[in-house]
Each structure stands twice: as C-alpha cells, then as structure tokens.
Design an enzyme around this catalytic site. Structure first.
Site, PDB file in Angstrom:
ATOM      1  N   ARG A  71      11.921  -5.897   4.976  1.00  0.00           N
ATOM      2  CA  ARG A  71      11.679  -3.562   4.938  1.00  0.00           C
ATOM      3  C   ARG A  71      12.487  -3.813   6.349  1.00  0.00           C
ATOM      4  O   ARG A  71      12.619  -3.806   6.795  1.00  0.00           O
ATOM      5  CB  ARG A  71      10.159  -3.787   5.370  1.00  0.00           C
ATOM      6  CG  ARG A  71      10.009  -2.195   5.453  1.00  0.00           C
ATOM      7  CD  ARG A  71       8.212  -2.353   5.559  1.00  0.00           C
ATOM      8  NE  ARG A  71       7.472  -2.440   6.488  1.00  0.00           N
ATOM      9  CZ  ARG A  71       6.519  -2.176   6.610  1.00  0.00           C
ATOM     10  NH1 ARG A  71       6.007  -2.586   5.600  1.00  0.00           N
ATOM     11  NH2 ARG A  71       6.096  -2.978   7.513  1.00  0.00           N
ATOM     12  N   LYS A 118       1.132  -1.262  -0.270  1.00  0.00           N
ATOM     13  CA  LYS A 118       0.028   0.176  -0.395  1.00  0.00           C
ATOM     14  C   LYS A 118       0.905   1.503  -0.057  1.00  0.00           C
ATOM     15  O   LYS A 118       0.490   2.385  -0.945  1.00  0.00           O
ATOM     16  CB  LYS A 118      -0.978  -0.103   1.223  1.00  0.00           C
ATOM     17  CG  LYS A 118      -2.153  -0.875   1.649  1.00  0.00           C
ATOM     18  CD  LYS A 118      -2.867  -1.100   2.644  1.00  0.00           C
ATOM     19  CE  LYS A 118      -1.659  -1.115   3.767  1.00  0.00           C
ATOM     20  NZ  LYS A 118      -1.233  -2.838   4.695  1.00  0.00           N
ATOM     21  N   ARG A 120     -10.321   0.893   8.697  1.00  0.00           N
ATOM     22  CA  ARG A 120      -9.269  -0.506   9.232  1.00  0.00           C
ATOM     23  C   ARG A 120     -10.498  -1.121   9.761  1.00  0.00           C
ATOM     24  O   ARG A 120     -10.181  -2.567   9.929  1.00  0.00           O
ATOM     25  CB  ARG A 120      -8.728   0.202  10.086  1.00  0.00           C
ATOM     26  CG  ARG A 120      -6.712  -0.872   9.030  1.00  0.00           C
ATOM     27  CD  ARG A 120      -6.058  -0.435  10.258  1.00  0.00           C
ATOM     28  NE  ARG A 120      -5.085  -1.126   9.631  1.00  0.00           N
ATOM     29  CZ  ARG A 120      -4.281  -0.301   9.219  1.00  0.00           C
ATOM     30  NH1 ARG A 120      -4.025   0.354   8.883  1.00  0.00           N
ATOM     31  NH2 ARG A 120      -2.675  -1.260   9.552  1.00  0.00           N
ATOM     32  N   ARG A 132      10.988  -1.339  11.224  1.00  0.00           N
ATOM     33  CA  ARG A 132       9.692  -1.944  11.881  1.00  0.00           C
ATOM     34  C   ARG A 132       9.406  -1.952  12.804  1.00  0.00           C
ATOM     35  O   ARG A 132      10.087  -4.027  12.602  1.00  0.00           O
ATOM     36  CB  ARG A 132       9.055  -0.986  11.232  1.00  0.00           C
ATOM     37  CG  ARG A 132       8.099   0.348  11.300  1.00  0.00           C
ATOM     38  CD  ARG A 132       6.902   0.112   9.925  1.00  0.00           C
ATOM     39  NE  ARG A 132       5.881  -0.700  10.490  1.00  0.00           N
ATOM     40  CZ  ARG A 132       4.643  -0.931   9.566  1.00  0.00           C
ATOM     41  NH1 ARG A 132       4.727  -0.063   8.561  1.00  0.00           N
ATOM     42  NH2 ARG A 132       3.851  -0.969   9.865  1.00  0.00           N
ATOM     43  N   ARG A 176      -0.675  -9.520  12.834  1.00  0.00           N
ATOM     44  CA  ARG A 176      -1.228  -7.979  12.196  1.00  0.00           C
ATOM     45  C   ARG A 176      -2.442  -8.961  11.046  1.00  0.00           C
ATOM     46  O   ARG A 176      -3.377  -8.097  10.966  1.00  0.00           O
ATOM     47  CB  ARG A 176       0.249  -7.567  11.301  1.00  0.00           C
ATOM     48  CG  ARG A 176       0.530  -6.434  12.456  1.00  0.00           C
ATOM     49  CD  ARG A 176       1.762  -5.779  12.422  1.00  0.00           C
ATOM     50  NE  ARG A 176       1.781  -4.631  11.499  1.00  0.00           N
ATOM     51  CZ  ARG A 176       3.061  -5.087  10.485  1.00  0.00           C
ATOM     52  NH1 ARG A 176       4.254  -4.867  10.836  1.00  0.00           N
ATOM     53  NH2 ARG A 176       3.054  -4.536   8.739  1.00  0.00           N
TER      54      ARG A 176
HETATM   55  P1  AP5 Z   1       4.911  -1.368   2.144  1.00  0.00           P
HETATM   56  O1  AP5 Z   1       4.906  -1.185   0.770  1.00  0.00           O
HETATM   57  O2  AP5 Z   1       5.666  -0.964   3.355  1.00  0.00           O
HETATM   58  O3  AP5 Z   1       3.157  -2.297   2.190  1.00  0.00           O
HETATM   59  P2  AP5 Z   1       1.827  -1.900   2.890  1.00  0.00           P
HETATM   60  O4  AP5 Z   1       1.025  -2.553   2.216  1.00  0.00           O
HETATM   61  O5  AP5 Z   1       2.233  -0.199   3.334  1.00  0.00           O
HETATM   62  O6  AP5 Z   1       2.388  -2.575   4.493  1.00  0.00           O
HETATM   63  P3  AP5 Z   1       2.029  -2.243   5.943  1.00  0.00           P
HETATM   64  O7  AP5 Z   1       2.856  -2.976   6.723  1.00  0.00           O
HETATM   65  O8  AP5 Z   1       2.879  -0.159   6.051  1.00  0.00           O
HETATM   66  O9  AP5 Z   1       0.821  -1.723   6.396  1.00  0.00           O
HETATM   67  P4  AP5 Z   1      -0.076  -1.932   7.444  1.00  0.00           P
HETATM   68  O10 AP5 Z   1      -1.662  -2.231   6.997  1.00  0.00           O
HETATM   69  O11 AP5 Z   1      -0.178  -3.251   7.957  1.00  0.00           O
HETATM   70  O12 AP5 Z   1       0.899  -0.442   8.281  1.00  0.00           O
HETATM   71  P5  AP5 Z   1       0.534   1.006   8.733  1.00  0.00           P
HETATM   72  O13 AP5 Z   1       1.494   1.613   8.883  1.00  0.00           O
HETATM   73  O14 AP5 Z   1      -0.843   1.351   8.162  1.00  0.00           O
HETATM   74  O15 AP5 Z   1       5.769  -2.615   1.275  1.00  0.00           O
HETATM   75  C1  AP5 Z   1       6.274  -4.223   2.204  1.00  0.00           C
HETATM   76  C2  AP5 Z   1       7.873  -4.419   1.901  1.00  0.00           C
HETATM   77  O16 AP5 Z   1       7.479  -4.962  -0.087  1.00  0.00           O
HETATM   78  C3  AP5 Z   1       8.759  -3.157   1.791  1.00  0.00           C
HETATM   79  O17 AP5 Z   1      10.026  -3.570   1.788  1.00  0.00           O
HETATM   80  C4  AP5 Z   1       9.073  -2.963   0.426  1.00  0.00           C
HETATM   81  O18 AP5 Z   1       9.705  -2.539  -0.350  1.00  0.00           O
HETATM   82  C5  AP5 Z   1       8.178  -3.943  -0.272  1.00  0.00           C
HETATM   83  N1  AP5 Z   1       7.530  -4.254  -1.630  1.00  0.00           N
HETATM   84  C6  AP5 Z   1       6.098  -3.417  -1.621  1.00  0.00           C
HETATM   85  N2  AP5 Z   1       5.438  -4.353  -2.945  1.00  0.00           N
HETATM   86  C7  AP5 Z   1       5.979  -5.157  -3.219  1.00  0.00           C
HETATM   87  C8  AP5 Z   1       5.889  -5.662  -4.685  1.00  0.00           C
HETATM   88  N3  AP5 Z   1       4.827  -5.833  -5.230  1.00  0.00           N
HETATM   89  N4  AP5 Z   1       7.226  -7.544  -4.806  1.00  0.00           N
HETATM   90  C9  AP5 Z   1       8.067  -7.067  -3.607  1.00  0.00           C
HETATM   91  N5  AP5 Z   1       8.375  -6.350  -2.812  1.00  0.00           N
HETATM   92  C10 AP5 Z   1       7.126  -5.204  -2.094  1.00  0.00           C
HETATM   93  O19 AP5 Z   1       0.094   0.408   9.935  1.00  0.00           O
HETATM   94  C11 AP5 Z   1       0.897   0.309  11.554  1.00  0.00           C
HETATM   95  C12 AP5 Z   1      -0.314   0.371  12.556  1.00  0.00           C
HETATM   96  O20 AP5 Z   1      -0.607   1.112  12.955  1.00  0.00           O
HETATM   97  C13 AP5 Z   1      -1.468  -0.821  12.645  1.00  0.00           C
HETATM   98  O21 AP5 Z   1      -0.990  -1.757  13.063  1.00  0.00           O
HETATM   99  C14 AP5 Z   1      -2.369  -0.755  13.347  1.00  0.00           C
HETATM  100  O22 AP5 Z   1      -1.495   0.143  15.111  1.00  0.00           O
HETATM  101  C15 AP5 Z   1      -2.327   1.103  13.952  1.00  0.00           C
HETATM  102  N6  AP5 Z   1      -3.297   1.901  13.205  1.00  0.00           N
HETATM  103  C16 AP5 Z   1      -2.685   1.971  11.159  1.00  0.00           C
HETATM  104  N7  AP5 Z   1      -3.954   2.542  10.861  1.00  0.00           N
HETATM  105  C17 AP5 Z   1      -4.401   2.238  11.776  1.00  0.00           C
HETATM  106  C18 AP5 Z   1      -6.280   2.355  11.540  1.00  0.00           C
HETATM  107  N8  AP5 Z   1      -6.558   3.049  10.465  1.00  0.00           N
HETATM  108  N9  AP5 Z   1      -7.043   1.755  12.606  1.00  0.00           N
HETATM  109  C19 AP5 Z   1      -6.360   1.628  14.044  1.00  0.00           C
HETATM  110  N10 AP5 Z   1      -4.814   1.373  14.378  1.00  0.00           N
HETATM  111  C20 AP5 Z   1      -4.210   1.658  12.716  1.00  0.00           C
END
Ligand code: AP5
Length: 217
Positions: free
Chosen positions: A127, A16, A91, A160, A171
């Site tokens: 990552r 994402k 979410r 992270r 997660r």
């Molecule tokens: P990346 O692009 O970083 O993936 P992502 O989908 O953004 O993953 P996240 O782990 O950031 O998502 P998340 O939803 O769990 O975390 P968030 O920060 O929102 O890619 C991942 C890796 O793969 C990278 O190394 C990249 O280079 C590689 N990659 C990407 N695409 C690729 C491809 N096609 N092929 C190969 N490699 C690839 O949330 C974190 C925490 O915050 C949550 O757990 C929760 O506690 C809290 N939180 C956030 N939002 C909310 C909400 N709305 N409500 C409640 N709690 C929340």
C-alpha cells in the site's frame, strides 16, 4: 439514505477505505475515517497528534475517550448531511455503546468486510498513499501509471509507518482481541451484514452496493 449511518467494519487492509471512497461517490455520502482524522492531527503536529503518534506507530488503539470525542465533534459538524459512512470506528465495544448515544437519531447499518490474514499482509506491504490528495494505491495490485507518483495530482506516494510486517501483525492481534467482539454486539440486532473482502475491488463493491441499495435506499 437521509439519516443513515453506515459503519464499515473489518480488519486492517480489508479494504474499508477503498470501498468507503466508492460508496461516497456512488451514494453521495460524507466519509468519516478515524484513521485519516488521527493521521491529519499527527501531520499538523497538534496536541492530539503528539499524544497518538507513538500508539499508532506501534499498531495499538488510541484511548476510547480521545477517539470518541473526535468522532462526536465530527458527527456534529457533518450533521444534516444526507448520509454518513464511518470507517475505523467503533473499534471496541465501549466505542460502539458510545456511538449508540451520540448517533441515536441515525439509522445504523453495519457492514463487515472480512479478509484472510495472508491476503492482508500482501495488501498492506504494497500500500502507498498520495502525500497530496490521500488517494490509495498498491504497488503490486493497483499501481499508479508512473512509479511512486499520484495519477490524480502528481504528488509523491508514501508508505504508512504502521504498514511494516511486524506492526501489521500487531494490528491484526489488536483487531482479533479488541475489535472483532463488536461483530456479536451488532449481529444480535439484525442490522449487520458480512461481505467477503478477499475478492477483487469491483466484486466487493458490487456486494456492498447491493446491501446499501436494499437496506438504506
Ligand atoms: P485499504 O482500503 O486502505 O484498507 P483498510 O481496510 O482501510 O485498511 P487500514 O489499514 O486503513 O485499516 P486500519 O483499520 O488498520 O487503519 P486505520 O487508518 O483505520 O486497502 C489496503 C490496501 O489493499 C490498499 O493498497 C488497497 O489498494 C488494497 N486493496 C483494497 N481492497 C482490495 C481488493 N479487494 N483487492 C486487492 N487489493 C485491495 O487506523 C490506523 C490506526 O489509527 C489504528 O491502528 C489505531 O492506532 C488508530 N485508530 C483509528 N481508529 C481508531 C479507533 N476507533 N479507536 C482507537 N484507535 C483508532
């Protein structure tokens, strides 16, 4: 594109953040990532940061009330922007209902990036992000030129705290139970698209670009 709000939805590690950055560059959108907002609060040591740190490190969701207020504030601040991309929100179905109220004047486009759990574990295990500018890397799949150093600004790369195998498993469980039901919420309205995120970054981006061009242009 004016008035559009693109929601990028999907499991952790689906890509994402990676794809949102590219869409921002391609279409001149404003990027709002709730994960980035919360991590910034933790890094600042703010009251919100202190409240959410443990919850995030355990891989659980922070409360709907807290996150929705943060999003509403940021939506107001970004008001007037050409178009916005929301990554990591909503979410839960309650968050989706809240977004309907605070973004009632926006055209919502929801794109789900799907990826297999094995692929997600592989990606998140490798990552790293830049401690200076936040750029995302992967030591196995998209490494920097010099080990553990950002190509863009030269700062150190870090991992992270919620990317350990155990926390990623939690997660994914939280995603299946609390976030996945949003797909039905949006699919019923017809503004919902699904993209296969198991492919290369370029292939996934092409699919997203085609959807945005055809729907929101
Ligand atoms: P990346 O692009 O970083 O993936 P992502 O989908 O953004 O993953 P996240 O782990 O950031 O998502 P998340 O939803 O769990 O975390 P968030 O920060 O929102 O890619 C991942 C890796 O793969 C990278 O190394 C990249 O280079 C590689 N990659 C990407 N695409 C690729 C491809 N096609 N092929 C190969 N490699 C690839 O949330 C974190 C925490 O915050 C949550 O757990 C929760 O506690 C809290 N939180 C956030 N939002 C909310 C909400 N709305 N409500 C409640 N709690 C929340």
């Amino acid at each position: 594109m004016e008035g559009s709000l693109i929601i990028i939805f999907g499991p952790p590690g689906a890509g994402k953040g990676t794809q949102a950055e590219r869409l921002v560059e391609r279409f001149g959108l404003v990027h709002l990532s709730t994960g980035d907002m919360l991590r910034a609060e933790v890094a600042r040591g703010s009251e919100i940061g202190r409240q959410v740190q443990q919850v995030m490190e355990a891989g659980e969701l922070v409360s709907d009330e807290l996150i929705s207020k943060l999003v509403a504030d940021n939506l107001t601040r970004a008001n007037g922007a050409r178009g916005m991309i929301l990554d990591g929100y909503p979410r839960t179905v309650d968050q989706a209902r809240y977004l309907d109220v605070v973004a009632a004047d926006r055209n919502l486009l929801v794109i789900a990036i799907e990826a297999d759990e094995q692929e997600i574990q592989r990606r998140l295990g490798g990552r790293r992000f830049c401690s200076g500018c936040g750029k995302i890397y992967n030591v196995r799949l998209a490494p920097p030129a010099a080990p553990e150093t950002c190509d863009a600004c030269g700062a150190d790369l870090v991992q992270r705290s919620d990317d350990s195998e155990e926390v990623v498993a939690e997660r994914l469980k939280v995603y299946r139970e609390q976030t996945r039901p949003i797909a039905d919420f949006y699919a019923a309205r017809g503004n919902y698209y699904v993209v296969d995120g198991n492919r290369s970054v370029e292939e996934v981006f092409s699919a997203l670009e085609r959807i945005v061009e055809s729907v929101a242009a």
